[in-house]
Design a protein around this motif. Structure first.
Motif, PDB file in Angstrom:
ATOM      1  N   THR A  23       0.845  -1.185   0.000  1.00  0.00           N
ATOM      2  CA  THR A  23       0.000   0.000   0.000  1.00  0.00           C
ATOM      3  C   THR A  23       0.879   1.232   0.000  1.00  0.00           C
ATOM      4  O   THR A  23       1.856   1.283   0.745  1.00  0.00           O
ATOM      5  N   ILE A  24       0.560   2.190  -0.860  1.00  0.00           N
ATOM      6  CA  ILE A  24       1.271   3.464  -0.773  1.00  0.00           C
ATOM      7  C   ILE A  24       0.361   4.462  -0.062  1.00  0.00           C
ATOM      8  O   ILE A  24      -0.825   4.573  -0.362  1.00  0.00           O
ATOM      9  N   LYS A  25       0.960   5.154   0.915  1.00  0.00           N
ATOM     10  CA  LYS A  25       0.173   6.055   1.765  1.00  0.00           C
ATOM     11  C   LYS A  25       0.364   7.505   1.328  1.00  0.00           C
ATOM     12  O   LYS A  25       1.497   7.986   1.274  1.00  0.00           O
ATOM     13  N   MET A  26      -0.752   8.140   1.080  1.00  0.00           N
ATOM     14  CA  MET A  26      -0.733   9.551   0.637  1.00  0.00           C
ATOM     15  C   MET A  26      -1.200  10.447   1.773  1.00  0.00           C
ATOM     16  O   MET A  26      -2.206  10.180   2.409  1.00  0.00           O
ATOM     17  N   GLY A  27      -0.459  11.509   2.024  1.00  0.00           N
ATOM     18  CA  GLY A  27      -0.895  12.515   2.996  1.00  0.00           C
ATOM     19  C   GLY A  27      -1.541  13.665   2.249  1.00  0.00           C
ATOM     20  O   GLY A  27      -0.986  14.155   1.253  1.00  0.00           O
ATOM     21  N   SER A  28      -2.721  14.079   2.693  1.00  0.00           N
ATOM     22  CA  SER A  28      -3.436  15.134   1.970  1.00  0.00           C
ATOM     23  C   SER A  28      -4.399  15.844   2.912  1.00  0.00           C
ATOM     24  O   SER A  28      -4.880  15.246   3.875  1.00  0.00           O
ATOM     25  N   SER A  29      -4.674  17.095   2.629  1.00  0.00           N
ATOM     26  CA  SER A  29      -5.657  17.845   3.416  1.00  0.00           C
ATOM     27  C   SER A  29      -6.935  17.883   2.580  1.00  0.00           C
ATOM     28  O   SER A  29      -7.010  18.584   1.567  1.00  0.00           O
ATOM     29  N   ILE A  30      -7.915  17.086   3.018  1.00  0.00           N
ATOM     30  CA  ILE A  30      -9.094  16.844   2.162  1.00  0.00           C
ATOM     31  C   ILE A  30     -10.118  17.965   2.357  1.00  0.00           C
ATOM     32  O   ILE A  30     -11.168  17.785   2.966  1.00  0.00           O
ATOM     33  N   ASP A  31      -9.741  19.139   1.856  1.00  0.00           N
ATOM     34  CA  ASP A  31     -10.579  20.330   2.046  1.00  0.00           C
ATOM     35  C   ASP A  31     -10.436  21.263   0.864  1.00  0.00           C
ATOM     36  O   ASP A  31     -10.552  22.475   1.009  1.00  0.00           O
ATOM     37  N   VAL A  79       8.354  13.545   5.647  1.00  0.00           N
ATOM     38  CA  VAL A  79       9.757  13.467   6.063  1.00  0.00           C
ATOM     39  C   VAL A  79       9.959  12.346   7.094  1.00  0.00           C
ATOM     40  O   VAL A  79      10.933  11.598   7.042  1.00  0.00           O
ATOM     41  N   SER A  80       8.995  12.196   8.010  1.00  0.00           N
ATOM     42  CA  SER A  80       9.152  11.187   9.068  1.00  0.00           C
ATOM     43  C   SER A  80       8.753   9.786   8.594  1.00  0.00           C
ATOM     44  O   SER A  80       8.921   8.821   9.326  1.00  0.00           O
ATOM     45  N   GLY A  81       8.190   9.691   7.383  1.00  0.00           N
ATOM     46  CA  GLY A  81       7.807   8.378   6.859  1.00  0.00           C
ATOM     47  C   GLY A  81       6.437   7.903   7.318  1.00  0.00           C
ATOM     48  O   GLY A  81       6.048   6.769   7.062  1.00  0.00           O
ATOM     49  N   LYS A  82       5.696   8.770   7.974  1.00  0.00           N
ATOM     50  CA  LYS A  82       4.335   8.416   8.374  1.00  0.00           C
ATOM     51  C   LYS A  82       3.473   8.173   7.129  1.00  0.00           C
ATOM     52  O   LYS A  82       2.586   7.329   7.123  1.00  0.00           O
ATOM     53  N   VAL A  83       3.732   8.938   6.084  1.00  0.00           N
ATOM     54  CA  VAL A  83       3.116   8.685   4.781  1.00  0.00           C
ATOM     55  C   VAL A  83       4.234   8.594   3.743  1.00  0.00           C
ATOM     56  O   VAL A  83       5.345   9.074   3.984  1.00  0.00           O
ATOM     57  N   ASP A  84       3.928   7.965   2.576  1.00  0.00           N
ATOM     58  CA  ASP A  84       4.964   7.768   1.559  1.00  0.00           C
ATOM     59  C   ASP A  84       5.114   8.967   0.633  1.00  0.00           C
ATOM     60  O   ASP A  84       6.150   9.160   0.013  1.00  0.00           O
ATOM     61  N   PHE A  85       4.031   9.731   0.508  1.00  0.00           N
ATOM     62  CA  PHE A  85       4.122  10.932  -0.337  1.00  0.00           C
ATOM     63  C   PHE A  85       3.029  11.909   0.066  1.00  0.00           C
ATOM     64  O   PHE A  85       2.043  11.540   0.707  1.00  0.00           O
ATOM     65  N   GLY A  86       3.247  13.167  -0.295  1.00  0.00           N
ATOM     66  CA  GLY A  86       2.258  14.203  -0.028  1.00  0.00           C
ATOM     67  C   GLY A  86       1.694  14.688  -1.356  1.00  0.00           C
ATOM     68  O   GLY A  86       2.454  15.001  -2.276  1.00  0.00           O
ATOM     69  N   MET A  87       0.381  14.688  -1.463  1.00  0.00           N
ATOM     70  CA  MET A  87      -0.258  15.184  -2.688  1.00  0.00           C
ATOM     71  C   MET A  87      -1.488  15.937  -2.246  1.00  0.00           C
ATOM     72  O   MET A  87      -2.444  15.346  -1.751  1.00  0.00           O
ATOM     73  N   SER A  88      -1.445  17.260  -2.402  1.00  0.00           N
ATOM     74  CA  SER A  88      -2.477  18.078  -1.778  1.00  0.00           C
ATOM     75  C   SER A  88      -2.497  19.465  -2.403  1.00  0.00           C
ATOM     76  O   SER A  88      -2.529  20.463  -1.708  1.00  0.00           O
TER      77      SER A  88
END
Ligand code: ARG
Length: 249
Positions: A23-31, A79-88
């Motif tokens: 699973t690849i984890k994406m960090g995003s602000s869903i707003d 940066v901390s690896g909590k998610v694999d990439f940021g797309m937002s």
């Protein structure tokens, strides 16, 4: 050649092998409609970024997991690896490049200014007039925030900045007269103005920018993700996703 072998190996390892998660984890602000938002009817997370990320995940044979977080905490999560990439709807900036690597640019945007009808602010120049004093609403940590913060400082302006966690909160404050204008990305501004009566967007943009996906430095995902993204740009998939959400003016 060496680089290509390394890249092929990285691709082979991804999602199909055991070396990396499936699973690849994406960090995003869903707003941030039309880029990432909750569908009113289904409650699903949808939008341009979401569909592009899903298309990349499909190409890599991975599952996509989306983590909704506050915009200004995404880079730290990457940066901390909590998610694999940021797309937002991430704008590429030199400052951010100090902490993350950006993919190829997948679209462009403008910072624009939303004002209520009859506002004393009629052009971006009004924001640069040292005699004026406005309350300016922004989403915390966005380029709207960073640019106006710098401009106020550099030009000795008197404005006060109100920073909001979520983008729609800035528009709520504008509607209730708590701020005099909101600086935000153009397509998002267009959506807010369409959904709220009595708001309009100034004709001139405040700044032009490129959107890209961000990764931790040396991310093992970077090469394969970016290669897949570049293919999706080249074959027109990215443009057709954008066209689905943004109708040409
Ligand atoms: N493009 C701006 C930036 O990179 C704003 C992005 C805000 N994104 C969001 N999903 N709220 O700072």
């Amino acid at each position: 050649m060496k680089k290509m072998i390394a890249m092929l190996m990285a691709m082979a390892l991804l999602c199909t092998g055991a070396a990396l998660a499936e699973t690849i984890k994406m960090g995003s602000s869903i707003d941030f409609a039309p880029y990432e938002y909750y569908d009113d009817v289904t409650g699903d997370i949808v939008g341009i970024d979401v569909e592009i990320a899903q298309a990349v995940a499909d190409k890599l044979g991975c599952e996509l997991e989306i983590n909704d977080m506050q915009f200004d905490s995404i880079i730290a999560a990457v940066v901390s690896g909590k998610v694999d990439f940021g797309m937002s709807g991430f704008t590429v900036t030199e400052e951010r490049k100090q902490s993350v690597d950006f993919s190829t640019t997948y679209t462009t945007a403008k910072q624009s200014v939303i004002v209520p009808e009859g506002s004393a602010i009629t052009s971006v120049d009004d924001l640069f007039n040292a005699d004026n004093e406005f309350k300016i609403g922004v989403q915390i940590g966005t380029t709207g925030d960073l640019y106006i913060t710098d401009d106020i400082e550099a030009n000795g302006l008197k404005h006060a900045i109100e920073r909001f966690n979520k983008a729609p909160d800035a528009v709520v404050a504008l509607n209730s007269g708590k701020v005099d204008c909101v600086i935000i990305d153009d397509q998002v501004a267009i959506n807010f103005v369409a959904a709220n009566e009595g708001l309009s967007i100034l004709d001139t943009a405040y700044a032009l920018e490129d959107y890209a996906v961000c990764f931790a430095k040396e991310s093992p995902l970077y090469d394969s993700f970016n290669a897949a993204l570049e293919e999706l740009i080249a074959d027109g998939t990215v443009q057709s996703i954008i066209d689905k959400y943004i109708t040409a003016e």
